[in-house]
Write a protein that holds these residues in place. Structure first.
Motif, PDB file in Angstrom:
ATOM      1  N   PHE A  47      -8.280 -28.624  73.953  1.00 59.97           N
ATOM      2  CA  PHE A  47      -7.059 -28.122  73.337  1.00 59.97           C
ATOM      3  C   PHE A  47      -7.300 -27.684  71.897  1.00 59.97           C
ATOM      4  O   PHE A  47      -8.153 -28.245  71.209  1.00 59.97           O
ATOM      5  N   VAL A  83      -7.037 -24.544  75.910  1.00 63.14           N
ATOM      6  CA  VAL A  83      -5.581 -24.342  75.893  1.00 63.14           C
ATOM      7  C   VAL A  83      -5.069 -24.391  74.453  1.00 63.14           C
ATOM      8  O   VAL A  83      -5.257 -25.391  73.754  1.00 63.14           O
ATOM      9  N   ASP A  84      -4.440 -23.291  74.028  1.00 63.93           N
ATOM     10  CA  ASP A  84      -3.790 -23.242  72.721  1.00 63.93           C
ATOM     11  C   ASP A  84      -2.401 -23.863  72.856  1.00 63.93           C
ATOM     12  O   ASP A  84      -1.509 -23.298  73.478  1.00 63.93           O
ATOM     13  N   LEU A  85      -2.240 -25.061  72.278  1.00 64.89           N
ATOM     14  CA  LEU A  85      -0.968 -25.793  72.417  1.00 64.89           C
ATOM     15  C   LEU A  85       0.105 -25.280  71.476  1.00 64.89           C
ATOM     16  O   LEU A  85       1.286 -25.549  71.692  1.00 64.89           O
ATOM     17  N   ASP A 107       1.341 -24.698  67.217  1.00 68.35           N
ATOM     18  CA  ASP A 107       1.099 -24.968  65.798  1.00 68.35           C
ATOM     19  C   ASP A 107       0.549 -26.389  65.593  1.00 68.35           C
ATOM     20  O   ASP A 107       0.334 -27.130  66.542  1.00 68.35           O
ATOM     21  N   THR A 147       1.798 -29.054  64.605  1.00 69.81           N
ATOM     22  CA  THR A 147       2.594 -30.206  65.067  1.00 69.81           C
ATOM     23  C   THR A 147       2.187 -30.630  66.478  1.00 69.81           C
ATOM     24  O   THR A 147       2.428 -31.774  66.872  1.00 69.81           O
ATOM     25  N   THR A 148       1.561 -29.744  67.234  1.00 69.10           N
ATOM     26  CA  THR A 148       1.130 -30.104  68.589  1.00 69.10           C
ATOM     27  C   THR A 148      -0.067 -31.054  68.569  1.00 69.10           C
ATOM     28  O   THR A 148      -0.439 -31.607  69.616  1.00 69.10           O
ATOM     29  N   ARG A 167       0.176 -33.853  67.459  1.00 71.97           N
ATOM     30  CA  ARG A 167       0.764 -35.125  67.909  1.00 71.97           C
ATOM     31  C   ARG A 167       0.427 -35.381  69.375  1.00 71.97           C
ATOM     32  O   ARG A 167       0.187 -36.528  69.775  1.00 71.97           O
ATOM     33  N   GLY A 168       0.460 -34.310  70.155  1.00 77.34           N
ATOM     34  CA  GLY A 168       0.202 -34.449  71.590  1.00 77.34           C
ATOM     35  C   GLY A 168      -1.193 -34.955  71.880  1.00 77.34           C
ATOM     36  O   GLY A 168      -1.374 -35.922  72.627  1.00 77.34           O
ATOM     37  N   THR A 169      -2.201 -34.303  71.289  1.00 76.54           N
ATOM     38  CA  THR A 169      -3.569 -34.722  71.615  1.00 76.54           C
ATOM     39  C   THR A 169      -3.927 -36.046  70.953  1.00 76.54           C
ATOM     40  O   THR A 169      -4.672 -36.847  71.516  1.00 76.54           O
ATOM     41  N   MET A 203      -1.790 -38.497  70.417  1.00 79.59           N
ATOM     42  CA  MET A 203      -1.067 -39.540  71.159  1.00 79.59           C
ATOM     43  C   MET A 203      -1.595 -39.715  72.588  1.00 79.59           C
ATOM     44  O   MET A 203      -1.185 -40.634  73.302  1.00 79.59           O
ATOM     45  N   TYR A 204      -2.491 -38.822  72.984  1.00 78.44           N
ATOM     46  CA  TYR A 204      -3.205 -39.009  74.257  1.00 78.44           C
ATOM     47  C   TYR A 204      -4.242 -40.130  74.129  1.00 78.44           C
ATOM     48  O   TYR A 204      -4.667 -40.720  75.132  1.00 78.44           O
ATOM     49  N   LYS A 231      -8.617 -32.494  83.175  1.00 83.02           N
ATOM     50  CA  LYS A 231      -8.453 -31.080  83.496  1.00 83.02           C
ATOM     51  C   LYS A 231      -6.970 -30.840  83.727  1.00 83.02           C
ATOM     52  O   LYS A 231      -6.345 -31.538  84.523  1.00 83.02           O
ATOM     53  N   VAL A 232      -6.415 -29.879  83.005  1.00 81.10           N
ATOM     54  CA  VAL A 232      -5.024 -29.508  83.259  1.00 81.10           C
ATOM     55  C   VAL A 232      -5.031 -28.609  84.484  1.00 81.10           C
ATOM     56  O   VAL A 232      -5.656 -27.542  84.474  1.00 81.10           O
ATOM     57  N   VAL A 233      -4.347 -29.059  85.551  1.00 78.51           N
ATOM     58  CA  VAL A 233      -4.312 -28.275  86.784  1.00 78.51           C
ATOM     59  C   VAL A 233      -2.912 -27.678  86.916  1.00 78.51           C
ATOM     60  O   VAL A 233      -1.915 -28.324  86.640  1.00 78.51           O
TER      61      VAL A 233
END
Lengths: 230, 230
Positions: free
Chosen positions: B169, B194-196, B198, B200-201, B203-205, B207-208, B227-229
């Protein structure tokens, strides 16, 4: 869990409906629990996600019944929490601890807070989780956190994404409860089921949600999942 | 970024070493930045992860140089933050805003706090992230959060897991910086990037990570990815 069971599903939104319909289709006796069945049936507007009124949905699913949380819990052998996150503990309190004791609860909800708009934040995370809060509030309930990493349609039909070649997780303190959860997941079509450990591992799958919501934006669909590759 | 570049890598731990060695192997001029190079070279003990003293590693990688954060930043066209999470802002402050302005920083660190043992918790999450903290502290730095979802060996060689068939990401406010990041990722062998959105995203990776650490326990190896399917 072998054969069919009496299952109580808490929550009348799209997740409760989707999971309730699938469990009924699989032959289980499904009762959906709500705070006030008369009030739920009296609603005539679609919800803010565009789902039709519950009464319309229920008429199309005649095998499913609607009762109070307490009635649904009292009759059930297996429970599913499909409320919105902040509704979970109040729904279980309304059900009553005596109606929950010893039963398996699949907690498929997420503690998402949309009060500040999109993206939502989590109302609990990092050093605690909703799954743990539920387990602490009802020590005799056998809580398994699962299915919260995918959208409702994928929960009950993983083959909708990549032919089903992706991963789902279970978290919980009770090995027997996780076995029951695994059997339900397998009946939905899940094949790659990862046992993360005790209920504290629910932090992991709940904290994946901020990535999930951004992936939904990036991929422009909720119809995706993740496969753990090793 | 075409051809080779002068790259400053902040951090002398296993992540900085692994990424620095790979970038040097790809022909880039790599300077690793540290607070006090003499002190770093004077260490004779392995670190608590069992990595040998930095001096031993550096002697085995003669193309890589060790300098102060400020020197490494001043000379670099591209920067990589591979410090431990809480070390990121202090390292960048030591580098000096003037040496950072306008440059792309790949922030590959995670704000993990092991002070309470395993599993670690995040020192920032939910409504903020380390990536955002860095971007706010250094507005002229072009921060891209990336690579923080896999262990160091997989960062630079995704083919080590499932032949490379998994997802990485990027998060950041600057499209040009994300293009540079993507070129670096491709040079490492990443294909599904994958371009999530700005910064602020991030936070997503970030918090993973609580899921990542539990997956590491469940799979008994850090050599995995998702892998994002769709």
């Amino acid at each position: 869990m072998t054969g069919t069971a009496k299952i109580g599903v808490f929550g009348t939104g799209s997740v409760g409906r989707t999971v309730g319909a699938k469990l009924a289709e699989l032959g289980h006796a499904v009762v959906i629990g709500t705070r006030d069945p008369a009030a739920t049936l009296a609603r005539t507007d679609s919800d803010h996600f565009g789902n039709p009124p519950f009464k319309v949905w229920l008429e199309a699913h005649p095998k499913v019944h609607l009762k109070t949380f307490a009635e649904a819990a009292a009759e059930a052998e297996l429970l599913v929490n499909a409320t919105v996150g902040h509704g979970a503990i109040p729904a279980l309190e309304a059900a009553g601890a005596a109606n929950l004791a010893g039963k398996v609860l699949l907690d498929i909800s997420n503690p998402l807070d949309f009060s500040k708009g999109f993206p939502p934040f989590l109302s609990v995370c990092n050093t605690d989780s909703l799954g743990e809060q539920i387990q602490r509030a009802f020590p005799e309930l056998r809580v398994v956190k699962t299915l919260n990493t995918v959208t409702a349609a994928v929960m009950v039909n993983p083959k909708l994404v990549a032919g089903g070649d992706h991963t789902i997780f279970v978290s919980g303190n009770d090995a027997g409860a996780k076995k029951t959860a695994t059997e339900v997941l397998q009946s939905f079509g899940w094949t790659d089921i990862v046992d993360l450990g005790d209920i504290t591992t629910a932090r992991g799958t709940e904290m994946y949600l901020p990535l999930w919501v951004r992936l939904m934006s990036a991929t422009k669909t909720p119809m995706f999942s993740i496969k753990v590759v090793r």
